[in-house]
Design a protein around this motif. Structure first.
Motif, PDB file in Angstrom:
ATOM      1  N   LEU A  15       0.838  -1.204   0.000  1.00 24.10           N
ATOM      2  CA  LEU A  15       0.000   0.000   0.000  1.00 24.10           C
ATOM      3  C   LEU A  15       0.871   1.251   0.000  1.00 24.10           C
ATOM      4  O   LEU A  15       1.984   1.235   0.528  1.00 24.10           O
ATOM      5  CB  LEU A  15      -0.905   0.014   1.240  1.00 24.10           C
ATOM      6  CG  LEU A  15      -1.956  -1.097   1.344  1.00 24.10           C
ATOM      7  CD1 LEU A  15      -2.652  -1.028   2.695  1.00 24.10           C
ATOM      8  CD2 LEU A  15      -2.976  -0.982   0.210  1.00 24.10           C
ATOM      9  N   PRO A  16       0.364   2.334  -0.566  1.00 24.49           N
ATOM     10  CA  PRO A  16       1.143   3.577  -0.515  1.00 24.49           C
ATOM     11  C   PRO A  16       1.184   4.148   0.905  1.00 24.49           C
ATOM     12  O   PRO A  16       0.377   3.789   1.769  1.00 24.49           O
ATOM     13  CB  PRO A  16       0.374   4.513  -1.463  1.00 24.49           C
ATOM     14  CG  PRO A  16      -1.002   3.956  -1.537  1.00 24.49           C
ATOM     15  CD  PRO A  16      -0.878   2.481  -1.328  1.00 24.49           C
ATOM     16  N   ALA A  17       2.136   5.058   1.136  1.00 23.08           N
ATOM     17  CA  ALA A  17       2.347   5.610   2.479  1.00 23.08           C
ATOM     18  C   ALA A  17       1.126   6.377   2.976  1.00 23.08           C
ATOM     19  O   ALA A  17       0.887   6.440   4.192  1.00 23.08           O
ATOM     20  CB  ALA A  17       3.576   6.525   2.470  1.00 23.08           C
ATOM     21  N   GLU A  18       0.335   6.964   2.066  1.00 15.94           N
ATOM     22  CA  GLU A  18      -0.849   7.726   2.500  1.00 15.94           C
ATOM     23  C   GLU A  18      -1.823   6.820   3.250  1.00 15.94           C
ATOM     24  O   GLU A  18      -2.383   7.210   4.291  1.00 15.94           O
ATOM     25  CB  GLU A  18      -1.573   8.360   1.301  1.00 15.94           C
ATOM     26  CG  GLU A  18      -0.777   9.447   0.594  1.00 15.94           C
ATOM     27  CD  GLU A  18       0.301   8.892  -0.316  1.00 15.94           C
ATOM     28  OE1 GLU A  18       0.199   7.713  -0.728  1.00 15.94           O
ATOM     29  OE2 GLU A  18       1.276   9.631  -0.582  1.00 15.94           O
ATOM     30  N   GLN A  19      -1.999   5.602   2.730  1.00 15.58           N
ATOM     31  CA  GLN A  19      -2.920   4.674   3.393  1.00 15.58           C
ATOM     32  C   GLN A  19      -2.330   4.168   4.715  1.00 15.58           C
ATOM     33  O   GLN A  19      -3.053   3.980   5.689  1.00 15.58           O
ATOM     34  CB  GLN A  19      -3.242   3.493   2.468  1.00 15.58           C
ATOM     35  CG  GLN A  19      -4.157   3.904   1.318  1.00 15.58           C
ATOM     36  CD  GLN A  19      -4.512   2.718   0.441  1.00 15.58           C
ATOM     37  OE1 GLN A  19      -3.915   2.493  -0.593  1.00 15.58           O
ATOM     38  NE2 GLN A  19      -5.496   1.947   0.863  1.00 15.58           N
ATOM     39  N   TRP A  20      -1.016   3.965   4.757  1.00 15.41           N
ATOM     40  CA  TRP A  20      -0.366   3.618   6.029  1.00 15.41           C
ATOM     41  C   TRP A  20      -0.604   4.710   7.059  1.00 15.41           C
ATOM     42  O   TRP A  20      -0.929   4.449   8.208  1.00 15.41           O
ATOM     43  CB  TRP A  20       1.142   3.450   5.815  1.00 15.41           C
ATOM     44  CG  TRP A  20       1.553   2.155   5.181  1.00 15.41           C
ATOM     45  CD1 TRP A  20       0.726   1.139   4.800  1.00 15.41           C
ATOM     46  CD2 TRP A  20       2.883   1.748   4.870  1.00 15.41           C
ATOM     47  NE1 TRP A  20       1.467   0.110   4.262  1.00 15.41           N
ATOM     48  CE2 TRP A  20       2.795   0.452   4.288  1.00 15.41           C
ATOM     49  CE3 TRP A  20       4.125   2.326   5.009  1.00 15.41           C
ATOM     50  CZ2 TRP A  20       3.913  -0.249   3.857  1.00 15.41           C
ATOM     51  CZ3 TRP A  20       5.252   1.635   4.592  1.00 15.41           C
ATOM     52  CH2 TRP A  20       5.149   0.356   4.014  1.00 15.41           C
ATOM     53  N   ARG A  21      -0.435   5.937   6.582  1.00 17.07           N
ATOM     54  CA  ARG A  21      -0.556   7.077   7.507  1.00 17.07           C
ATOM     55  C   ARG A  21      -1.992   7.217   8.002  1.00 17.07           C
ATOM     56  O   ARG A  21      -2.236   7.462   9.188  1.00 17.07           O
ATOM     57  CB  ARG A  21      -0.082   8.344   6.791  1.00 17.07           C
ATOM     58  CG  ARG A  21       0.239   9.502   7.723  1.00 17.07           C
ATOM     59  CD  ARG A  21       0.945  10.629   6.989  1.00 17.07           C
ATOM     60  NE  ARG A  21       2.358  10.355   6.756  1.00 17.07           N
ATOM     61  CZ  ARG A  21       2.901  10.140   5.579  1.00 17.07           C
ATOM     62  NH1 ARG A  21       2.150  10.153   4.491  1.00 17.07           N
ATOM     63  NH2 ARG A  21       4.194   9.898   5.464  1.00 17.07           N
ATOM     64  N   SER A  22      -2.960   7.077   7.107  1.00 14.44           N
ATOM     65  CA  SER A  22      -4.372   7.221   7.511  1.00 14.44           C
ATOM     66  C   SER A  22      -4.801   6.095   8.444  1.00 14.44           C
ATOM     67  O   SER A  22      -5.641   6.287   9.326  1.00 14.44           O
ATOM     68  CB  SER A  22      -5.270   7.258   6.271  1.00 14.44           C
ATOM     69  OG  SER A  22      -5.145   6.053   5.534  1.00 14.44           O
ATOM     70  N   ALA A  23      -4.201   4.900   8.288  1.00 13.30           N
ATOM     71  CA  ALA A  23      -4.525   3.778   9.167  1.00 13.30           C
ATOM     72  C   ALA A  23      -3.703   3.810  10.453  1.00 13.30           C
ATOM     73  O   ALA A  23      -3.881   2.953  11.324  1.00 13.30           O
ATOM     74  CB  ALA A  23      -4.265   2.464   8.431  1.00 13.30           C
ATOM     75  N   GLN A  24      -2.797   4.810  10.556  1.00 15.37           N
ATOM     76  CA  GLN A  24      -1.891   4.932  11.715  1.00 15.37           C
ATOM     77  C   GLN A  24      -1.164   3.614  11.979  1.00 15.37           C
ATOM     78  O   GLN A  24      -1.102   3.118  13.112  1.00 15.37           O
ATOM     79  CB  GLN A  24      -2.647   5.403  12.965  1.00 15.37           C
ATOM     80  CG  GLN A  24      -3.181   6.834  12.829  1.00 15.37           C
ATOM     81  CD  GLN A  24      -3.784   7.355  14.114  1.00 15.37           C
ATOM     82  OE1 GLN A  24      -4.673   6.725  14.676  1.00 15.37           O
ATOM     83  NE2 GLN A  24      -3.297   8.486  14.590  1.00 15.37           N
ATOM     84  N   LEU A  25      -0.610   3.087  10.895  1.00 17.48           N
ATOM     85  CA  LEU A  25       0.106   1.812  10.967  1.00 17.48           C
ATOM     86  C   LEU A  25       1.289   1.918  11.920  1.00 17.48           C
ATOM     87  O   LEU A  25       1.976   2.932  11.957  1.00 17.48           O
ATOM     88  CB  LEU A  25       0.607   1.440   9.563  1.00 17.48           C
ATOM     89  CG  LEU A  25       1.249   0.075   9.399  1.00 17.48           C
ATOM     90  CD1 LEU A  25       0.211  -1.032   9.513  1.00 17.48           C
ATOM     91  CD2 LEU A  25       1.968  -0.006   8.044  1.00 17.48           C
ATOM     92  N   LEU A  26       1.500   0.903  12.710  1.00 22.39           N
ATOM     93  CA  LEU A  26       2.618   0.769  13.655  1.00 22.39           C
ATOM     94  C   LEU A  26       2.552   1.736  14.834  1.00 22.39           C
ATOM     95  O   LEU A  26       3.493   1.807  15.629  1.00 22.39           O
ATOM     96  CB  LEU A  26       3.973   0.956  12.935  1.00 22.39           C
ATOM     97  CG  LEU A  26       4.254   0.030  11.750  1.00 22.39           C
ATOM     98  CD1 LEU A  26       5.578   0.402  11.091  1.00 22.39           C
ATOM     99  CD2 LEU A  26       4.282  -1.421  12.197  1.00 22.39           C
ATOM    100  N   SER A  27       1.477   2.460  14.969  1.00 24.28           N
ATOM    101  CA  SER A  27       1.375   3.427  16.067  1.00 24.28           C
ATOM    102  C   SER A  27       0.747   2.783  17.303  1.00 24.28           C
ATOM    103  O   SER A  27      -0.335   2.208  17.239  1.00 24.28           O
ATOM    104  CB  SER A  27       0.540   4.634  15.637  1.00 24.28           C
ATOM    105  OG  SER A  27       0.359   5.511  16.729  1.00 24.28           O
ATOM    106  N   LEU A  28       1.467   2.890  18.431  1.00 25.77           N
ATOM    107  CA  LEU A  28       0.921   2.399  19.699  1.00 25.77           C
ATOM    108  C   LEU A  28       0.068   3.456  20.379  1.00 25.77           C
ATOM    109  O   LEU A  28      -0.709   3.147  21.281  1.00 25.77           O
ATOM    110  CB  LEU A  28       2.072   2.014  20.641  1.00 25.77           C
ATOM    111  CG  LEU A  28       2.978   0.872  20.184  1.00 25.77           C
ATOM    112  CD1 LEU A  28       4.078   0.636  21.199  1.00 25.77           C
ATOM    113  CD2 LEU A  28       2.183  -0.406  19.983  1.00 25.77           C
ATOM    114  N   LEU A  29       0.231   4.702  19.935  1.00 28.25           N
ATOM    115  CA  LEU A  29      -0.483   5.812  20.579  1.00 28.25           C
ATOM    116  C   LEU A  29      -1.830   6.102  19.927  1.00 28.25           C
ATOM    117  O   LEU A  29      -2.604   6.907  20.447  1.00 28.25           O
ATOM    118  CB  LEU A  29       0.388   7.082  20.543  1.00 28.25           C
ATOM    119  CG  LEU A  29       1.784   6.948  21.167  1.00 28.25           C
ATOM    120  CD1 LEU A  29       2.550   8.255  21.005  1.00 28.25           C
ATOM    121  CD2 LEU A  29       1.673   6.581  22.639  1.00 28.25           C
ATOM    122  N   SER A  30      -2.108   5.462  18.792  1.00 27.75           N
ATOM    123  CA  SER A  30      -3.369   5.757  18.093  1.00 27.75           C
ATOM    124  C   SER A  30      -4.580   5.257  18.882  1.00 27.75           C
ATOM    125  O   SER A  30      -5.658   5.811  18.789  1.00 27.75           O
ATOM    126  CB  SER A  30      -3.349   5.118  16.694  1.00 27.75           C
ATOM    127  OG  SER A  30      -3.185   3.709  16.807  1.00 27.75           O
TER     128      SER A  30
END
Length: 1123
Positions: A213-228
């Motif tokens: 997936l492109p980075a925009e979708q990673w960012r919108s899904a807050q991939l790898l974020s424990l704080l989300s």
């Protein structure tokens, strides 16, 4: 029957073997392509005819009919056989590997095995790995240009030696011919396996698109974020496809591209296959086969499909995908790397602050590492083979250091808190997974005996785990459980199995999750290597070095630079037992890269640190007393109300003005350097040490080494020694500069854990030696040269006068301005600074050089004594007979020369005495508790003690700057002058006659107008007062070497000198003896200087009234003014 197939075991073994064979083929290819490493038989000119013949006729080589073409092989058949055996065996390994792969693939097809990456993950992965490894081996074999020569020459030598060909040669030759066009043959071979391969590949439809997936979708899904989702932070991260979450994208793309090339028929018949294939084609231009060997996927695919009817649409798809890659792929991967930098940093910060989260969120770490590694590998292989595009900057990343740094940091956190992760997962396996698995087994309506035994063993193994094992630090080994799970997958994936795994997805999900949890307990390091090792960089040194250079040019990246040398520690893992020959070359390359990076980082850090020190030294220099004259003058002008300076005149800034700022946003050069130093020092926080091929690398040692070298150069440069003009910095100025440097260097310890004190001690200790550790000159050498050539040479010519009153040397006022003022370099403060700089070792070196000059003068004096020996013997016998002495004096010549040479010796010894006194003061200040015992030891020496013991004590005392009755350095120097031709008695006679020569020559000084005693200086204008020290110390040294009574000889000298000077008093001619009083004082100085003579001895042979009158006479010319 399916149990006997042992599919799982064969897949595991063949994959391991295939990797070894692949690496071996790559090694042979590189070896043959490198002129320096190429086998000697292939570079032998004499073998050219045979090689051409073998290449032309291979594999059907006529060994008997064309023997003339193979004569050279016949002559060297044993060498050829030995040299080519390892290559031949390697090609046999390929053939053997191919046979086993054929057999296994046919067995799998016969069993009609079922593949689904989400269900039987390990079975499917091993199957796809085997296919791609096999294809890679065949492709690598086809790229070895000299394979026919290697095999053909071996077989010729074998035939000539044994009378028959090697049994495997016909099949091996046939295999080479078959794979002349590897893709054509491979596609034919894999035709029967199309169904199995396609099924396995299509199972990636749920995994690969989700990962790609492109980075925009990673960012919108807050991939790898424990704080989300803070509320879910403690919930364990798990899913139905645990292992798929950190499965390498590059691996999946290799499966898809190579798999559909081998079984391409499904691309025309299955839309899902076509979509998956096109998605992989759009991801990039190249795939890695092994090491730095790549596959140009679009070119290979196009070439293959061009020759197959009905594939014109697929060729069009390939071209469209290639254009898409050229336009979009670079930017997409650049954005991914940008996202991962931020995500990795956040993940590290959170986990580093709360390591307890590593238990439930371990999956996040491996996902982050895997994603980052994929992007690093993609950029590396595309940077080395960059296509011609309009936006080449997409393939250049000057922030790669940050991504590598955070990867290393996350690896470090996982290793640091291994016990935390183990403890969590041991409890998870025993108290949750075992129970869930047991419930799942209970709910199964079919469970044959073999499968039941395996599943029951899983439950019992997991239930037996305990936290106490973690506390006791016991070693866990759950590999048997994972291998049994792989076996179970193989048993339950065949079509006729009584228990079909695809009918029990819950069992598969639970077991896949258990497998991940067990790896967290016993093989976390292995999983870290699998998801984050970047050993491919070892095979792309040019790209690796380029990335480092690009990152080091960015200010914001300097704090991450240590990731590059640290990444070299990964290279240890890329070797294989089947190819041990390449380990040595990889080790050298890895160490070279590692050392290069560390040297560059250390060079930058040391340069910035020393620039800051230089700035601070300049500021410190402004505060030195020598710069205060202008301020005093200005203050005096203000007090006297002098005229105000004109408008155009610039007021000189006072020291400290640089610290006044009106605007904090204005950044000075020092601010920039401090920022850069902070950034560079931050990079050293990554690790204190790491291992590269059994070499323990300590980054800070490189920094200390650079600082040591640079600081030594700077100290020598600050001395400003010019051999031509004999100019040098004042010792006090140099000492102030060194102190400014060392004071600021100690601030480095607040950034990095380095021993700056050790560094400074090492550098300054080297400066006390004649040469430093690199063989360069030191300040001890420079100041010794300058003192001998500049100061003491002029003092020998009376251009500089020794001034006992002020304890320094003073330049005489002459018509020509002197190049320097001696008093500015030789007063107490300067000599104390010199003693601080050179220390006892440096002053010992200086003393040795001074002694060399003294011994050269003594040699000349001895020659003069020998020339006038007869006269001197008579004068010694008749010193109390004035008439005979007068006639003998007329015959004696060279008295002025003797006194001149003795004066030079006296000047040298006077300077040494001053330096020794300053050394004593310095040591008293630094180590008073050491000086006390040395002084007591010196004072306890008695005249009756053994002379060698006495000299040993005096040597210790002299090294500490203490004055001794006998100078041990002078004794050693005089002792070294003894020759084999002269006996001790002859030396003794020469020494006594030398004193006679000096005594009878003293009256001649009265005729020299420069011999006038200067009350202000406390000495004579031509330095003859230094004769006192020369006579006493030289006599003591000479008679100590000859083991004679010093006091007795000096008494004789005093008697003879008094007699000759009293005869001078009888001279009524005032012109001839106008400096008579000044010479009388010299006799008094000799007695005062001597530890062996006393005033009583002097009065017994020289009337005190004459001394009193002499003092009155020389002091009468001065007017004393009292304020």
């Amino acid at each position: 029957m399916d149990y006997q197939q042992k599919l799982a075991e064969k897949l595991t073994i063949l994959n391991e073997r295939g990797n070894g064979v692949l690496i071996r083929m790559n090694y042979i290819k590189k070896l043959c392509a490198d002129p320096k490493l190429r086998p000697s038989m292939l570079t032998d000119k004499a073998m050219e005819t045979a090689m051409k013949y073998i290449n032309k006729k291979f594999p059907n080589i006529d060994f008997r009919g064309n023997i003339q073409n193979l004569n050279n092989i016949q002559r060297k058949k044993s060498e050829v056989l030995a040299g080519m055996a390892s290559y031949y065996d390697s090609f046999l390994d390929v053939m053997e590997f191919r046979d086993h792969v054929y057999e296994l693939l046919n067995a799998i097809d016969a069993c009609q095995s079922f593949f689904d990456i989400a269900v039987n993950f390990d079975f499917t992965k091993n199957y796809l790995d085997l296919i791609t490894t096999y294809a890679s081996v065949i492709l690598m074999l086809s790229r070895i240009d000299d394979k026919k020569l290697l095999v053909g020459m071996f077989n010729c030598a074998h035939e000539m030696t044994n009378g028959s060909s090697d049994p495997s040669y016909p099949r091996l030759g046939q295999m080479f011919l078959e794979y002349e066009h590897p893709w054509k043959k491979l596609t034919e071979e894999f035709g029967p396996h199309t169904k199995s391969v396609t099924t396995a590949l299509l199972s990636l439809r749920m995994v690969y698109p989700r990962r790609n997936l492109p980075a925009e979708q990673w960012r919108s899904a807050q991939l790898l974020s424990l704080l989300s989702a803070p509320a879910a932070m403690l919930e364990p991260a798990h899913c139905n496809t645990m292992a798929c979450e950190y499965l390498s994208m590059e691996v999946m793309e290799r499966w898809i591209i190579i798999g559909f090339l081998l079984c391409h028929s499904s691309l025309n018949t299955n839309q899902a296959s076509q979509e998956l294939w096109k998605m992989a084609l759009r991801s990039g231009l190249y795939l890695t086969l092994t090491r730095d060997e790549i596959l140009n996927i679009h070119k290979v695919s196009e070439d293959l499909f061009d020759n197959i009817k009905g594939y014109s649409k697929r060729v069009a798809d390939i071209k469209e995908c290639r254009e898409h890659v050229l336009v979009n792929s670079g930017a997409m991967h650049r954005e991914r790397r940008q996202f991962l930098r931020g995500a990795m940093k956040e993940l590290f910060k959170v986990l580093g602050d709360e390591p307890g989260l590593l238990g439930p969120k371990a999956l996040f770490v491996f996902m982050a590492l895997s994603f980052s590694r994929d992007e690093v590998l993609w950029l590396v292989r595309h940077s080395e083979n960059m296509p011609k595009i309009k936006t080449p900057e997409d393939y250049i990343d000057n922030q790669m250091a940050e991504l590598l740094f955070h990867m290393e940091k996350l690896r470090g956190v996982m290793r640091k808190y291994t016990l935390v992760v183990q403890r969590y997962h041991v409890q998870y396996l025993a108290q949750f997974d075992a129970l869930v698995l047991n419930d799942t087994i209970q709910n199964m309506y079919v469970c044959p005996e073999e499968e039941s035994v395996l599943l029951s063993s899983f439950v019992s193994t997991l239930s037996a785990l305990s936290v106490k094992q973690v506390d006791k630090k016991e070693d866990f080994d759950l590999r048997a459980l994972r291998l049994d799970w792989l076996r179970l997958q193989a048993y339950t994936s065949v079509s006729k199995a009584p228990l079909l795994l695809k009918e029990y997805p819950d069992l598969a999900n639970v077991m896949n999750m258990i497998q991940f949890h067990t790896r967290m307990v016993d093989s976390m390091e292995e999983l870290l290597q699998e998801t984050s090792e970047v050993s491919i960089l070892c095979f792309y040194p040019r790209v690796f070095e380029k990335m480092f250079c690009q990152s080091s040019e960015e200010m914001t990246m300097k704090c991450y630079l240590m990731a590059f040398p640290s990444a070299c520690s990964h290279f240890t893992n890329c070797g294989h037992p089947l190819c041990p020959e390449e380990i040595e070359a990889m080790e050298k390359r890895s160490l070279r890269l590692c050392v290069t990076f560390l040297e560059q980082i250390a060079k930058q850090t040391s340069s910035v640190m020393l620039e800051i020190c230089a700035e601070q030294r300049n500021l410190n220099d402004q505060l030195l007393p020598k710069h205060c004259a202008e301020s005093i003058s200005a203050a005096r002008h203000r007090k006297q109300k002098k005229t105000v300076p004109k408008k155009g005149e610039v007021q000189k800034e006072k020291p400290g003005a640089e610290s006044l700022r009106k605007d904090r946003t204005v950044v000075t050069n020092v601010d920039k350097m401090h920022l850069m130093l902070t950034e560079l020092c931050s990079s050293y926080s990554l690790c204190s040490e790491f291992v590269v091929f059994d070499h323990i690398v300590v980054p800070t040692e490189f920094l200390l080494s650079h600082l040591e070298t640079r600081l030594s150069e700077i100290i020598v440069r600050m001395a400003n020694y010019n051999q031509t003009t004999q100019e040098i910095a004042r010792p006090s100025d140099l000492l102030a500069g060194i102190r400014a440097y060392t004071d600021n260097l100690h601030s480095l310890a607040s950034f990095i854990n380095v021993d700056v004190t050790r560094l400074v001690k090492s550098v300054l200790l080297q400066q006390t030696q004649p040469l430093d550790s690199h063989g360069a000159q030191t300040i001890s050498n420079l100041y010794t040269n300058w003192l001998l050539e500049g100061l003491l040479r002029q003092a020998s010519n009376s251009l500089i006068v020794h001034c006992p009153t002020m304890k320094c040397f003073v330049s005489q006022i002459t018509e020509n301005d002197p190049s320097f003022r001696a008093e500015e370099f030789s007063d107490i403060s300067e000599l104390q600074a010199l003693a601080e700089l050179l220390g006892p070792y440096g002053l010992k070196f200086l003393s040795e050089n001074l002694m060399w000059h003294i011994t050269s003068q003594v040699s000349e004096l001895k020659k003069m004594v020998i020339d006038h020996m007869d006269i001197l013997v008579q004068m010694k016998s008749n010193f109390d007979k004035p008439e005979e002495m007068a006639s003998l004096k007329k015959r004696l010549t060279g008295g002025e020369n003797v006194l001149k040479r003795m004066t030079i010796i006296g000047v040298i010894l006077s300077f040494r005495s001053m330096a020794q006194d300053c050394l004593k003061d310095m040591l008293h200040k630094h180590c008073p508790y050491l000086m006390g015992p040395i002084e007591s030891l010196r004072d306890s020496v008695s005249p009756e003690a053994d002379i060698q013991d006495t000299l040993s004590v005096f040597e210790l005392a002299s090294a500490a700057g203490l004055t001794c009755n006998i100078d041990p350095a002078l004794v050693a120097a005089i002792g070294s002058m003894k020759t084999d031709n002269t006996s001790i008695d002859e030396e003794y006679k020469l020494s006594r006659l030398l004193l006679v020569y000096i005594a009878v020559s003293l009256p001649t000084l009265a005729l020299d107008p420069n011999c006038f005693y200067n009350r202000e200086h406390g000495g004579h204008n031509n330095n003859i007062h230094c004769l006192a020290k020369a006579i006493n110390q030289l006599a003591a040294a000479m008679f100590t070497v000859q083991n004679k009574n010093i006091e007795q000889q000096l008494k004789e000298f005093l008697l003879l000198a008094s007699s000759t000077l009293l005869q001078l008093g009888q001279n009524v001619d005032k012109v001839e003896s106008k400096n008579r009083e000044s010479i009388y004082l010299l006799l008094h100085m000799i007695v005062e200087e001597s530890p062996f003579l006393s005033q009583d001895m002097l009065e017994s042979c020289f009337p005190y009234v004459l001394l009193r009158n002499a003092y009155r006479e020389v002091f009468r010319t001065f007017i004393v003014t009292l304020g």
